[in-house]
Design a protein around this motif. Sequence first.
Motif, PDB file in Angstrom:
ATOM      1  N   GLU A 137       0.704  -1.317  -0.022  1.00 25.56           N
ATOM      2  CA  GLU A 137       0.142  -0.113   0.073  1.00 25.56           C
ATOM      3  C   GLU A 137       0.861   1.498   0.065  1.00 25.56           C
ATOM      4  OE1 GLU A 137      -3.329   0.608   2.487  1.00 25.56           O
ATOM      5  OE2 GLU A 137      -4.352  -1.261   1.719  1.00 25.56           O
ATOM      6  N   LYS A 138       2.093   1.095   0.637  1.00 29.30           N
ATOM      7  CA  LYS A 138       2.837   2.294   0.673  1.00 29.30           C
ATOM      8  C   LYS A 138       3.559   2.574  -0.698  1.00 29.30           C
ATOM      9  CE  LYS A 138       6.576   4.377   3.630  1.00 29.30           C
ATOM     10  NZ  LYS A 138       7.308   4.267   4.859  1.00 29.30           N
ATOM     11  N   ALA A 139       3.929   1.463  -1.326  1.00 29.26           N
ATOM     12  CA  ALA A 139       4.501   1.611  -2.413  1.00 29.26           C
ATOM     13  C   ALA A 139       3.421   2.200  -3.557  1.00 29.26           C
ATOM     14  CB  ALA A 139       4.860   0.149  -2.922  1.00 29.26           C
ATOM     15  N   LEU A 140       2.242   1.627  -3.478  1.00 29.54           N
ATOM     16  CA  LEU A 140       1.273   2.276  -4.366  1.00 29.54           C
ATOM     17  C   LEU A 140       0.889   3.687  -4.416  1.00 29.54           C
ATOM     18  CD1 LEU A 140      -1.010  -0.820  -4.537  1.00 29.54           C
ATOM     19  CD2 LEU A 140       0.283  -0.200  -6.457  1.00 29.54           C
ATOM     20  N   GLY A 141       0.924   3.962  -3.106  1.00 29.69           N
ATOM     21  CA  GLY A 141       0.814   5.296  -2.658  1.00 29.69           C
ATOM     22  C   GLY A 141       1.792   6.304  -3.199  1.00 29.69           C
ATOM     23  N   GLU A 142       3.124   5.671  -3.196  1.00 27.20           N
ATOM     24  CA  GLU A 142       4.225   6.473  -3.665  1.00 27.20           C
ATOM     25  C   GLU A 142       4.134   6.620  -5.315  1.00 27.20           C
ATOM     26  OE1 GLU A 142       7.444   7.747  -2.058  1.00 27.20           O
ATOM     27  OE2 GLU A 142       5.623   8.478  -1.658  1.00 27.20           O
ATOM     28  N   ILE A 143       3.688   5.374  -5.819  1.00 28.64           N
ATOM     29  CA  ILE A 143       3.610   5.444  -7.236  1.00 28.64           C
ATOM     30  C   ILE A 143       2.449   6.351  -7.688  1.00 28.64           C
ATOM     31  CG2 ILE A 143       2.825   3.896  -9.326  1.00 28.64           C
ATOM     32  CD1 ILE A 143       4.270   1.476  -7.645  1.00 28.64           C
ATOM     33  N   ALA A 144       1.509   6.430  -7.074  1.00 28.71           N
ATOM     34  CA  ALA A 144       0.327   7.474  -7.726  1.00 28.71           C
ATOM     35  C   ALA A 144       0.886   8.775  -7.208  1.00 28.71           C
ATOM     36  CB  ALA A 144      -1.032   7.092  -6.748  1.00 28.71           C
ATOM     37  N   ARG A 145       1.479   9.091  -6.207  1.00 28.54           N
ATOM     38  CA  ARG A 145       2.113  10.228  -6.053  1.00 28.54           C
ATOM     39  C   ARG A 145       3.152  10.704  -7.186  1.00 28.54           C
ATOM     40  NH1 ARG A 145       6.566  12.382  -4.038  1.00 28.54           N
ATOM     41  NH2 ARG A 145       7.557  10.597  -3.687  1.00 28.54           N
ATOM     42  N   VAL A 146       3.884  10.246  -7.726  1.00 32.02           N
ATOM     43  CA  VAL A 146       4.863  10.587  -8.523  1.00 32.02           C
ATOM     44  C   VAL A 146       4.409  10.507  -9.762  1.00 32.02           C
ATOM     45  CG1 VAL A 146       6.704  10.118  -7.126  1.00 32.02           C
ATOM     46  CG2 VAL A 146       6.024   8.302  -8.861  1.00 32.02           C
ATOM     47  N   LEU A 147       3.353   9.941 -10.008  1.00 29.06           N
ATOM     48  CA  LEU A 147       2.432  10.234 -11.394  1.00 29.06           C
ATOM     49  C   LEU A 147       1.977  11.396 -11.800  1.00 29.06           C
ATOM     50  CD1 LEU A 147       0.950   6.740 -12.183  1.00 29.06           C
ATOM     51  CD2 LEU A 147       2.513   7.949 -13.700  1.00 29.06           C
ATOM     52  N   LYS A 148       2.009  12.008 -13.060  1.00 30.47           N
ATOM     53  CA  LYS A 148       1.370  13.277 -13.522  1.00 30.47           C
ATOM     54  C   LYS A 148      -0.057  12.842 -13.325  1.00 30.47           C
ATOM     55  CE  LYS A 148       4.689  14.949 -16.349  1.00 30.47           C
ATOM     56  NZ  LYS A 148       5.366  15.435 -17.672  1.00 30.47           N
ATOM     57  N   PRO A 149      -1.158  13.874 -13.305  1.00 32.82           N
ATOM     58  CA  PRO A 149      -2.600  13.554 -13.365  1.00 32.82           C
ATOM     59  C   PRO A 149      -3.089  12.769 -14.421  1.00 32.82           C
ATOM     60  CG  PRO A 149      -1.990  16.015 -12.739  1.00 32.82           C
ATOM     61  CD  PRO A 149      -0.984  15.206 -13.169  1.00 32.82           C
ATOM     62  N   ASP A 150      -2.545  12.599 -15.592  1.00 32.09           N
ATOM     63  CA  ASP A 150      -2.924  11.982 -16.633  1.00 32.09           C
ATOM     64  C   ASP A 150      -1.956  10.832 -17.035  1.00 32.09           C
ATOM     65  OD1 ASP A 150      -0.811  13.580 -17.649  1.00 32.09           O
ATOM     66  OD2 ASP A 150      -1.702  14.003 -19.522  1.00 32.09           O
ATOM     67  N   GLY A 151      -1.111  10.430 -16.154  1.00 29.01           N
ATOM     68  CA  GLY A 151       0.057   9.514 -16.024  1.00 29.01           C
ATOM     69  C   GLY A 151      -0.512   7.940 -15.960  1.00 29.01           C
ATOM     70  N   VAL A 152       0.238   7.025 -16.487  1.00 26.78           N
ATOM     71  CA  VAL A 152      -0.265   5.727 -16.343  1.00 26.78           C
ATOM     72  C   VAL A 152       0.615   4.853 -15.460  1.00 26.78           C
ATOM     73  CG1 VAL A 152      -1.220   3.800 -17.596  1.00 26.78           C
ATOM     74  CG2 VAL A 152      -1.754   5.988 -18.710  1.00 26.78           C
ATOM     75  N   PHE A 153       0.149   3.867 -14.913  1.00 25.76           N
ATOM     76  CA  PHE A 153       0.926   3.153 -13.973  1.00 25.76           C
ATOM     77  C   PHE A 153       0.592   1.524 -14.699  1.00 25.76           C
ATOM     78  CE2 PHE A 153       0.961   0.074 -10.080  1.00 25.76           C
ATOM     79  CZ  PHE A 153       2.455  -0.175 -10.252  1.00 25.76           C
ATOM     80  N   GLN A 195      -6.718  -3.801  -5.300  1.00 28.38           N
ATOM     81  CA  GLN A 195      -5.829  -3.230  -4.484  1.00 28.38           C
ATOM     82  C   GLN A 195      -5.272  -1.967  -5.220  1.00 28.38           C
ATOM     83  OE1 GLN A 195      -2.305  -5.487  -3.500  1.00 28.38           O
ATOM     84  NE2 GLN A 195      -3.620  -7.438  -3.497  1.00 28.38           N
ATOM     85  N   LEU A 196      -5.579  -1.928  -6.851  1.00 27.17           N
ATOM     86  CA  LEU A 196      -5.269  -0.620  -7.505  1.00 27.17           C
ATOM     87  C   LEU A 196      -6.305   0.299  -7.443  1.00 27.17           C
ATOM     88  CD1 LEU A 196      -3.739  -2.422 -10.582  1.00 27.17           C
ATOM     89  CD2 LEU A 196      -2.532  -1.179  -8.817  1.00 27.17           C
ATOM     90  N   SER A 197      -7.618  -0.246  -7.093  1.00 24.54           N
ATOM     91  CA  SER A 197      -8.613   0.857  -7.054  1.00 24.54           C
ATOM     92  C   SER A 197      -8.689   1.699  -5.821  1.00 24.54           C
ATOM     93  CB  SER A 197     -10.125  -0.054  -6.960  1.00 24.54           C
ATOM     94  OG  SER A 197     -10.135  -0.835  -5.619  1.00 24.54           O
ATOM     95  N   ARG A 198      -7.616   1.582  -4.890  1.00 27.40           N
ATOM     96  CA  ARG A 198      -7.758   2.278  -3.695  1.00 27.40           C
ATOM     97  C   ARG A 198      -6.952   3.653  -3.948  1.00 27.40           C
ATOM     98  NH1 ARG A 198      -5.668  -2.677   0.196  1.00 27.40           N
ATOM     99  NH2 ARG A 198      -7.766  -3.858   0.032  1.00 27.40           N
ATOM    100  N   PHE A 199      -6.025   3.402  -5.504  1.00 23.99           N
ATOM    101  CA  PHE A 199      -5.089   4.642  -5.439  1.00 23.99           C
ATOM    102  C   PHE A 199      -5.266   5.137  -7.171  1.00 23.99           C
ATOM    103  CE2 PHE A 199      -3.246   1.731  -2.299  1.00 23.99           C
ATOM    104  CZ  PHE A 199      -2.755   2.523  -1.585  1.00 23.99           C
ATOM    105  N   PHE A 200      -6.298   4.342  -7.604  1.00 32.32           N
ATOM    106  CA  PHE A 200      -6.604   4.899  -9.201  1.00 32.32           C
ATOM    107  C   PHE A 200      -7.896   4.865  -9.458  1.00 32.32           C
ATOM    108  CE2 PHE A 200      -2.050   3.367  -8.787  1.00 32.32           C
ATOM    109  CZ  PHE A 200      -1.255   4.388  -9.726  1.00 32.32           C
ATOM    110  N   ALA A 201      -8.077   5.621 -10.293  1.00 30.37           N
ATOM    111  CA  ALA A 201      -9.868   5.556 -10.610  1.00 30.37           C
ATOM    112  C   ALA A 201     -10.270   4.639 -11.537  1.00 30.37           C
ATOM    113  CB  ALA A 201     -10.141   7.066 -11.302  1.00 30.37           C
ATOM    114  N   GLN A 202      -9.144   3.999 -12.422  1.00 32.11           N
ATOM    115  CA  GLN A 202      -9.467   2.955 -13.214  1.00 32.11           C
ATOM    116  C   GLN A 202      -8.307   2.005 -13.388  1.00 32.11           C
ATOM    117  OE1 GLN A 202     -10.454   4.515 -17.260  1.00 32.11           O
ATOM    118  NE2 GLN A 202     -11.274   6.318 -16.531  1.00 32.11           N
ATOM    119  N   ALA A 203      -8.807   0.905 -13.636  1.00 32.53           N
ATOM    120  CA  ALA A 203      -7.551  -0.272 -13.921  1.00 32.53           C
ATOM    121  C   ALA A 203      -8.194  -1.353 -14.866  1.00 32.53           C
ATOM    122  CB  ALA A 203      -7.055  -0.728 -12.392  1.00 32.53           C
TER     123      ALA A 203
END
Length: 271
Positions: A137-153, A195-203
Amino acid sequence: MTTVHGISDPNYVSRQYRDASNLNVRLRLHQEFSTNPQGWHRWLFEQIQLPRPCRLLELGCGTGSLWAENQDRLPQGAEITLSDLSAGMVTQAQENLRSVRAEFRFAGLDAQSIPFQQGTFDVVIASHMLYHVPDREKALGEIARVLKPDGVFYASTVGLDHLKELKELAARFDEDLLFWGQMPADSFHLGSGVQLSRFFAQASVQRYPDSLVVTDAALLTAYMLSGRIDLSAERQEALAAFVAREMQAHGGQIVITKDSGVFAARGSLHA
């Protein structure tokens, strides 16, 4: 004595990936015996959309195979940061990509604490590595943080049935290996979209169609010994003999299910 290590045990991960030797054994099995003529890294690269210009971060880059095998497709002007927790892996990736014409930067870093500012990257990639992270969860939060608003993981991983015949083979050899290769239900696999839905709107997820038809008992044994289990020299010899007998009993080959794929997550909820 038989020891099975947890897939996210930091001590195991550190030993397992201190250099590329164990990973290379596993890659070789897939390279030689996969039935899909399009290799994994070529397929994976096709799933990744790289904007132009592009700032990209790969977490857990390993030996840099994704980029070495797709050097003919790399977009001009992309700034690509390849990182790994293992200094040995970073060194190997640098060596493997020395002759590739691209703007690579290399870093040793922990996905649980990414040393970049918010909104730095257009794309973040984590290929077959999130199940090794202790605090996902900490890693996913970090990934979501460093992405641009229109970025993709992009996060590749395996399904729960991946290599199921090999897991059954190990358990028939030694019931203490029942959990060898098993991924805990709460780990990160192809059924882990929640798990991704907690940090991203779509997956969304795409699966890679493939299997293994293995005809080399020694290489299959080496694959099994390359990760998560510690066996005495005597037990290693017994395993090698067992695998050879099993392969002979099945007409000189063992067919193994593969279930791999990649998530594409968009709309960072931490942007």
